[in-house]
Design an enzyme around this catalytic site. Structure first.
Site: not given
Length: 535
Positions: A69, A102-103, A400
């Site tokens: 994550d 988020t990545t 998530d």
């Protein structure tokens, strides 16, 4: 740094202690900042997509975290460089606002910086690059709205929500159970969602984990679990139609606030004192019985005496329950938290259909389940797994998935995943670049190239030839005018993401593009870095 002289030739100081500071100016500063941002993006690049790798991070006190994550990796990475910290905050704000992607947002920002570096070397002014990026991000933002699709769901038809949550979970370590976990997440969100107001309060979903069992044993409980057991081993283990008294006052005789001493010189006096104490306890327990409660949940402990009495009067009790759990129990059962025994009334009791104690494995670990509550607006997702790291990572993955389901309830537009949205935006931005006569068109083209970085990283991580795959998909999109063609990461044999059921939320994608552009503009505008040098 240059000294300045006044009209009499005397030097004067502009910067204090300038010999102990290092200073980077102009193009040097920009290049240093860009390379710091790229370095962070390069770390996360390999963990993008369903075939992405995980990172193992060890904290200074020896705790190990294994995750892919993006936000968690950067949080734990303890970055020192200021520009790298900007990237950490970038992924954190994506995490707070959207919860997923988020990545991708960091990879996107890294690609924009890389393209900006090439333009700077050609001698284009950084502000012009920033303006071009701003224009391009607007074009991409609007294009996403055009290619997005809405879908309808209701309490009866949750399939579209489950499919989107499965896309999120497929890039995590838990992807072998993604179907069941996605269903659990969607049911949990729908249980606490207010569909009229399109709002979801994720605080009402408690995610608990216990080591042992296997990932498939993860379950959704329409109620609350408390990691405690009954205060006396002989109390009943199961209570049907429980009426729960939720207390924050201790089950002990009251202690006077003043300093005092009681002189006892005869046995009789001691007996009276003891009887008085016992009467206190009797009154307390009787008070709870009179109100009609069949279970007492207390924030503090009890005396052994009280425990013994509760046991004799058939009033099961739980002690040392934390404040947050008490609040959740009160919300779920519709009870009120009672601070004093005098205030106990039948209206303040919570109601639950079933309270049961459940033990796990051979470890004698026990937990209380409070189910079938009056107000089933509080639910618990109970995760099982082989080890602590697995449970922690599953918790992050479930978080998530919950966020994605919440975003879809707020705004039910989706775009297709697998890099198809980025490729489509890239084609649109490239086509729009010709309309701008100035230097900005170079920056707009660069933005289009940077958008290709996400599908490129997806292809690379899936072991495909990145450039060949990307150009094949891009030409297919242009030829068929089909914005749903993406990278086939899982080797299904089709590039059409509609058939593969790979969805992402529209607001998540738009947020990614806007946030990445904002951060890159900020980094490009810095042209002087003054920092204290190391001693």
């Amino acid at each position: 740094m240059a000294l300045a002289f006044d009209e009499y030739g005397r030097p004067f100081i502009i910067l204090k202690e300038q010999e102990s500071k290092t200073r980077l100016r102009g193009i040097e500063a920009q290049k240093a900042n860009i390379s710091a941002g790229k370095a962070v993006a390069r770390i996360l690049r390999t963990s993008l997509g369903p075939k992405g790798m995980d990172k193992m991070l060890q904290s200074p006190d020896g705790d190990v975290t294994i995750t892919n994550d993006g936000a968690t990796i950067l949080e734990q990475m303890d970055v020192d460089n200021q520009i790298a910290k900007l990237m950490v905050e970038l992924s954190r704000s994506q995490d707070y606002e959207i919860g997923d992607g988020t990545t991708g947002v960091v990879v996107m920002a890294g690609a924009l910086l890389e393209q900006a570096e090439r333009l700077l070397e050609r001698g284009i002014h950084p502000i012009r690059i920033a303006e071009g990026y701003e224009v391009a991000s607007r074009i991409a933002f609007e294009h996403l709205e055009r290619i997005a699709q809405k879908f309808d769901f209701g309490p009866a038809n949750i399939e579209p929500l489950v499919q989107t949550c499965m896309t999120t979970l497929s890039s995590k370590i838990v992807n072998r159970c993604k179907r069941s976990l996605a269903e659990i997440s969607v049911k949990a969100v729908l249980a606490v969602a207010d569909l009229e107001r399109k709002d979801v309060n994720l605080d009402l979903i408690k995610v608990e984990g216990k080591v042992g069992g296997k990932l498939e044993d993860t379950e959704l409980i329409y109620g609350i679990t408390v990691d405690k057991d009954m205060s006396h081993p002989q109390m009943p283990k199961q209570i049907k139609d429980a009426k729960i008294a939720i207390l924050t006052c201790p089950f002990e005789p009251p202690k006077p606030k003043t300093k005092h001493k009681v002189d006892i010189d005869t046995v009789e006096k001691f007996q009276t004192l003891r009887q008085q104490e016992q009467k206190y306890f009797d009154d307390m327990v009787q008070k709870c019985k009179d109100v009609g409660s069949t279970l007492v949940i207390c924030q503090w402990g009890f005396d052994d005496e009280a425990n013994h009495l509760l046991m004799h009067r058939n009033l099961p009790a739980v002690r040392w329950v934390g404040g947050v759990e008490l609040e959740l129990i009160a919300i779920a059962t519709g009870g009120r938290i009672v601070p004093r025994f005098q205030e106990l009334t039948p209206e303040k009791l919570g109601k639950a259909g079933l309270v049961r104690e459940r033990s796990f494995g051979t470890t004698k670990d026990k937990m209380l389940y409070i189910e079938h509550c009056a107000n089933s607006r509080a639910v618990t997702i109970f995760i099982r797994g082989g080890n602590k790291m697995m449970i922690e990572e599953t918790k992050r993955s479930i978080h998530d998935a919950l966020c994605v389901a919440r975003n879809l309830i707020r705004n039910n537009s989706i775009v297709y995943g697998g890099g198809s949205a980025e490729i489509s935006c890239s084609i649109a931005v490239e086509a729009a670049a010709d309309k701008y006569p100035g230097v900005e068109q170079y920056a707009i083209r660069a933005f289009a190239d940077a958008l290709d970085a996400v599908p490129m990283a997806l292809a690379e991580n899936s072991g495909l030839q990145p450039i060949e795959t990307l150009s094949a998909v891009k030409s297919q999109q242009i030829k068929e005018n089909n914005p749903h063609c993406g990278i086939d990461c899982n080797d299904v044999g089709t590039n059409d993401m509609r058939e593969q059921n790979v969805f992402e939320t529209l607001i998540g994608k738009q947020q990614q593009i806007l946030l990445a552009t904002q951060v890159v503009k900020m980094i490009l505008k810095i042209d002087d870095v003054i920092s204290p040098s190391e001693y």
